[in-house]
Design an enzyme around this catalytic site. Sequence first.
Site, mmCIF file in Angstrom:
data_model
loop_
_atom_site.group_PDB
_atom_site.id
_atom_site.type_symbol
_atom_site.label_atom_id
_atom_site.label_comp_id
_atom_site.label_asym_id
_atom_site.label_seq_id
_atom_site.Cartn_x
_atom_site.Cartn_y
_atom_site.Cartn_z
ATOM 1 C CG ASP A 107 -7.103 -4.584 3.907
ATOM 2 O OD1 ASP A 107 -8.110 -4.571 4.633
ATOM 3 O OD2 ASP A 107 -6.951 -3.817 2.931
ATOM 4 C CE LYS B 11 0.671 -17.033 -2.567
ATOM 5 N NZ LYS B 11 0.092 -18.381 -2.819
ATOM 6 C CG ASP C 235 -2.363 -19.867 -1.009
ATOM 7 O OD1 ASP C 235 -1.491 -19.810 -0.112
ATOM 8 O OD2 ASP C 235 -2.189 -20.506 -2.068
ATOM 9 C CG ASP D 144 -12.290 -7.176 6.338
ATOM 10 O OD1 ASP D 144 -12.015 -6.690 7.458
ATOM 11 O OD2 ASP D 144 -12.623 -6.472 5.366
ATOM 12 C CE1 TYR E 140 -3.260 -2.761 -0.050
ATOM 13 C CE2 TYR E 140 -3.714 -2.396 2.258
ATOM 14 C CZ TYR E 140 -3.957 -3.072 1.084
ATOM 15 O OH TYR E 140 -4.913 -4.056 1.056
#
Length: 370
Positions: free
Chosen positions: A251, A194, A227, A255, A143
């Site tokens: 992020d 990852k 993942d 959620d 970001y």
Amino acid sequence: MASNKRLLVLPGDGIGPEVMGEVRRVIDWFDRRRAVGFDIIEGLVGGVSYEAHGTPVTDEVVEQAMQSDAVLFGAVGGPRWDNLNFSVKPERGLLRLRKDMGLFANLRPAVVFDGLIDASSLKPELVRGLDILILRELTGGIYFGEPRGVEELGDGERRGVNTEVYTTSEVERVGRVAFELAEKRKGFVHSVEKANVMESGQMWREDMQALRDREFPGIPIHHMYADNAAMQLLRWPKQFDVLVTSNLFGDILSDVAAMLTGSLGMLPSASLGAPDVSGRRLALYEPVHGSAPDIAGQGKANPIAMVLSFAMALRYSFDLPEDAVLIETGVAKVLASGLRTDDIMQKGMTRVSTTAMGDALVEELDKLAA
Ligand code: NAD
């Protein structure tokens, strides 16, 4: 009774002042019943600050935040300010506070209260007793990384770029928070990246492992691909205690974890900065939800996320874990008694207003402390 616990209270817009009003009653209760006093300053942030000062947060409020032991933040924004220039939008007030306070560690607990087990998206046996913590790196990663932007390549072709960037010290400082939190919880950490397809992920994994080996040899670390972490959160969330990850993956995964618990109106958060020489960290506590303009002013807002955010402040800024547990137990008891605000209403339960929920919570605190 006097104390130097400095608390800056920023209710903000929409339901922010309504839910903060209930927290103020809980703070008063601590003052009265537990002799835990706070020096409280209240300030403006968001749209209300823009109306008063032409900016979503003034330099004075930012300075007060830097001088406080903790900031309690309600919510900002609303349709009235949607068309403002980007630089003065209410949300910029929060972003500036996060940036100027250097809040790099975002803590989002996912706790399932027995009374709300049916509100989870998963089966009761998967979430009963769930208590995990997602720790998201908040100031680095894709970001903020350079280069970024959209480039015109000609003939209508464009190239969009964002860059995942982390340094070892950025990985280590959030890693340290993860291990320190785990020491006070169930005692293990999952580090998520990852590493299979990203060099920065490979580095994240190596740096986390080295930090653990050097400074926290007693805390087991498990490395997991992002993942797989998403799948595991839905398959068997209780396998986690502290899950630490980058800004982007945090992020998303925070959620996912939030939905295991039911409603937005129940979710607190904390954002922490680096410790100074005395060990004090700047910190901001806020509910995950926004200003909910659709229900603002109607007495329908659920104050529990805001109240639980205050409980996090007691735990992480004021080193009062027993008082944090008192609030969390009070919330569990109120829910067990069948009281529900609109957002968590279930068949057979009693619908109550924001202030009635606050009344019930203060009554429970009285009973628990009796
Ligand atoms: P929101 O979280 O405000 O609301 C989403 C839905 O959840 C709404 O239906 C709302 O009524 C409900 N809800 C949220 N909190 C609740 C509570 N405590 N009790 C009962 N119901 C609750 O998100 P949104 O609608 O996308 O955004 C509204 C405004 O809030 C926008 O201006 C947005 O930019 C802003 N926002 C601010 C923050 C923040 O201050 N940190 C975070 C998210 C959104």
